[in-house]
Design a protein around this motif. Structure first.
Motif, mmCIF file in Angstrom:
data_model
loop_
_atom_site.group_PDB
_atom_site.id
_atom_site.type_symbol
_atom_site.label_atom_id
_atom_site.label_comp_id
_atom_site.label_asym_id
_atom_site.label_seq_id
_atom_site.Cartn_x
_atom_site.Cartn_y
_atom_site.Cartn_z
ATOM 1 N N SER A 12 0.844 -1.190 0.000
ATOM 2 C CA SER A 12 0.000 0.000 0.000
ATOM 3 C C SER A 12 0.876 1.235 0.000
ATOM 4 N N THR A 13 0.322 2.343 -0.433
ATOM 5 C CA THR A 13 1.101 3.554 -0.565
ATOM 6 C C THR A 13 0.480 4.678 0.236
ATOM 7 N N GLY A 14 1.291 5.361 1.049
ATOM 8 C CA GLY A 14 0.816 6.510 1.788
ATOM 9 C C GLY A 14 0.685 7.714 0.873
ATOM 10 N N SER A 15 0.199 8.802 1.419
ATOM 11 C CA SER A 15 -0.053 9.991 0.609
ATOM 12 C C SER A 15 1.222 10.576 0.015
ATOM 13 N N LYS A 16 2.386 10.312 0.663
ATOM 14 C CA LYS A 16 3.655 10.841 0.162
ATOM 15 C C LYS A 16 4.615 9.728 -0.250
ATOM 16 N N GLY A 17 4.130 8.510 -0.301
ATOM 17 C CA GLY A 17 4.993 7.382 -0.641
ATOM 18 C C GLY A 17 4.853 7.009 -2.099
ATOM 19 N N PRO A 18 5.611 6.020 -2.552
ATOM 20 C CA PRO A 18 6.626 5.274 -1.798
ATOM 21 C C PRO A 18 7.912 6.086 -1.611
ATOM 22 N N THR A 19 8.753 5.619 -0.699
ATOM 23 C CA THR A 19 10.021 6.286 -0.407
ATOM 24 C C THR A 19 11.154 5.266 -0.460
ATOM 25 N N ALA A 20 12.179 5.576 -1.226
ATOM 26 C CA ALA A 20 13.370 4.723 -1.286
ATOM 27 C C ALA A 20 14.328 5.136 -0.176
ATOM 28 N N MET A 21 14.753 4.163 0.634
ATOM 29 C CA MET A 21 15.704 4.413 1.707
ATOM 30 C C MET A 21 17.032 3.757 1.327
ATOM 31 N N VAL A 22 18.020 4.586 0.995
ATOM 32 C CA VAL A 22 19.283 4.104 0.433
ATOM 33 C C VAL A 22 20.373 4.160 1.490
ATOM 34 N N SER A 92 16.366 -3.370 5.687
ATOM 35 C CA SER A 92 15.066 -4.031 5.553
ATOM 36 C C SER A 92 14.263 -3.938 6.842
ATOM 37 N N GLU A 93 14.910 -4.220 7.970
ATOM 38 C CA GLU A 93 14.212 -4.161 9.254
ATOM 39 C C GLU A 93 13.808 -2.730 9.604
ATOM 40 N N MET A 94 14.660 -1.775 9.273
ATOM 41 C CA MET A 94 14.316 -0.379 9.511
ATOM 42 C C MET A 94 13.064 0.018 8.726
ATOM 43 N N CYS A 95 12.991 -0.406 7.469
ATOM 44 C CA CYS A 95 11.839 -0.044 6.635
ATOM 45 C C CYS A 95 10.540 -0.643 7.168
ATOM 46 N N LYS A 96 10.610 -1.828 7.754
ATOM 47 C CA LYS A 96 9.412 -2.430 8.345
ATOM 48 C C LYS A 96 8.878 -1.559 9.483
ATOM 49 N N ILE A 97 9.790 -1.031 10.295
ATOM 50 C CA ILE A 97 9.372 -0.153 11.390
ATOM 51 C C ILE A 97 8.839 1.159 10.836
ATOM 52 N N LEU A 98 9.520 1.703 9.838
ATOM 53 C CA LEU A 98 9.102 2.977 9.247
ATOM 54 C C LEU A 98 7.698 2.905 8.659
ATOM 55 N N ASP A 99 7.343 1.770 8.080
ATOM 56 C CA ASP A 99 6.002 1.636 7.517
ATOM 57 C C ASP A 99 4.927 1.859 8.574
ATOM 58 N N GLN A 100 5.258 1.544 9.819
ATOM 59 C CA GLN A 100 4.303 1.733 10.908
ATOM 60 C C GLN A 100 4.392 3.129 11.524
ATOM 61 N N THR A 101 5.599 3.678 11.623
ATOM 62 C CA THR A 101 5.783 4.949 12.326
ATOM 63 C C THR A 101 5.663 6.164 11.412
ATOM 64 N N SER A 102 5.809 5.949 10.105
ATOM 65 C CA SER A 102 5.659 7.050 9.144
ATOM 66 C C SER A 102 4.785 6.583 7.980
ATOM 67 N N PRO A 103 3.522 6.267 8.251
ATOM 68 C CA PRO A 103 2.668 5.675 7.213
ATOM 69 C C PRO A 103 2.445 6.580 6.008
ATOM 70 N N GLU A 104 2.540 7.904 6.211
ATOM 71 C CA GLU A 104 2.276 8.802 5.086
ATOM 72 C C GLU A 104 3.370 8.725 4.012
ATOM 73 N N THR A 105 4.578 8.254 4.372
ATOM 74 C CA THR A 105 5.654 8.142 3.382
ATOM 75 C C THR A 105 5.885 6.690 2.955
ATOM 76 N N ALA A 106 5.009 5.780 3.403
ATOM 77 C CA ALA A 106 5.125 4.359 3.064
ATOM 78 C C ALA A 106 4.606 4.101 1.638
#
Length: 391
Positions: A12-22, A92-106
């Motif tokens: 799923s995509t948040g209002s400002k997502g998706p976001t690549a975390m490099v 990968s593990e960081m992104c899993k947490i981010l999907d929950q804590t920053s849903p608008e950028t997921a």
């Protein structure tokens, strides 16, 4: 009656997502066969190892001569560096947490870009384009340095490389435009030397090692913080790295209540020119010689195990310089520490919510910097803030 929003997932995509975390890092050869190419790229990088006008000649010569020796070192730690494994797991593990804590950028999609080993920066950028970022489609990406303390020779070099490939694939050379429509909008997490989560993760690993000493000796154990050294030519140019490493050390000792005596030392010097000291190996030898044989070596500038911890510290320093002294130990690296991975997620969340393209420090050049490439790269990333405001 209000209903709870479903949890954000990678589908799923948040209002400002998706976001690549490099995740950006130096990298390391995954097999001994990759050592030659790794060293060739490393010694060709004047940002990391400045060799002057003869870099293109001296660099390949040094890398060829050192390859057999370095291959043996990687063979001794299992046949290759684990840094790719740890970087991919952490991102990968960081992104899993981010999907929950920053849903608008997921959804947050993890990528790894190494400076000298696979996956190289250009490979990562091609993946971004293939995954639908940029190339006329727009999208947001965050370059997240995995060097907590900024140096022009590490984070700066990685950003120079990212900027170069961005221009080749999306701007200037590719389109003739500085900021073509539909290019990736970039921001940078460029330093985080005293982030509370980083400090807590390092302190916890130190405490875990200190409890292995008898209670009567514990408070007298010397804590030796070890970081990758720099050529003095880079330090004297005004590089902020020594001060930021010292900031990390001081913050850790504050967290520990200054419970033990401590020193900061430096490792991985290459070549005959002057480098930042004292060297970790010399420090351990001298303290052992003086009768101080209870020492904990702490990797303070590395976010996972690699050749500098597994070979330089564990085998050269602890099994050679401190041979026969079981009180010389090493604190664990951050690797899969839940505290550390949560810290990465907290850092990323705060950055995404800040609307900033980089820190204020990044815009300031070193006092002695004369690199036009560095100047233009900084201008690019600072300038991305104008685009972030309309996302």
């Amino acid at each position: 009656m209000a209903t709870l929003a479903p949890p954000v997932t990678q589908n799923s995509t948040g209002s400002k997502g998706p976001t690549a975390m490099v995740f950006m890092n130096m990298g390391g050869p995954s097999t001994t066969d990759e050592v030659g190419d790794f060293l060739s790229r490393l010694f060709a990088d004047g940002d990391l190892i400045p060799l002057g006008r003869l870099q293109s000649y001296i660099g390949p010569l040094i890398s060829r001569r050192r390859t057999p020796k370095i291959q043996k070192q990687y063979a001794a730690i299992g046949g290759g560096s684990p840094i790719r494994k740890w970087s991919e797991l952490q991102s990968s593990e960081m992104c899993k947490i981010l999907d929950q804590t920053s849903p608008e950028t997921a959804p947050h999609k993890p990528y790894v870009a190494f400076r000298y080993a696979n996956p190289l920066t250009e490979e990562m950028y091609e993946r971004l384009l293939a995954d639908g970022f940029g190339g006329g489609k727009g999208g947001r990406a965050v370059a997240f340095t995995q060097y907590p303390q900024y140096s022009c020779s590490t984070t700066g070099s990685s950003l120079n490389e990212l900027w170069k490939w961005r221009n080749r694939l999306e701007g200037k050379r590719a389109t003739g435009e500085t900021q073509p429509d539909g290019a990736i909008t970039w921001s940078v997490i460029d330093r985080w030397p005293a982030h509370p989560g980083l400090i807590e993760a390092i302190a916890k690993n130190i405490e875990d090692q200190l409890v292995t000493y008898p209670m009567a000796k514990r408070k007298d154990v010397v804590l030796l913080f070890s970081a990758h050294s720099l050529p003095m030519s880079v330090v004297n140019r005004g590089d902020p790295y020594p001060a930021e490493v010292a900031a990390t050390v001081y913050a850790v000792m504050q967290r520990l209540g200054f419970s033990n005596p401590y020193r900061l030392c430096w490792q991985s010097q290459v070549g005959p020119s002057a480098w930042l000291g004292a060297q970790t190996s010399d420090t351990v030898r001298e303290y052992v010689k003086r009768g101080q044989t209870d020492l904990v070596i702490i990797p303070v500038a590395f976010t996972s195990d690699h050749i500098e911890t597994l070979y330089e510290i564990d085998q050269e320093v602890m099994h050679e310089d401190a041979k026969g002294y079981p009180g010389v130990k090493r604190a664990a690296s951050l690797n899969d520490s839940p505290i550390f991975i949560q810290a990465l997620a907290d850092l990323a969340r705060d950055h995404l919510q800040s609307g900033e393209s980089c820190s204020r420090q990044m815009a300031l050049r070193c006092q002695g910097c004369t690199s036009e490439r560095c100047l233009e790269q900084k201008k690019f990333f600072v300038g991305q803030s104008n685009l972030l405001s309309v996302l």
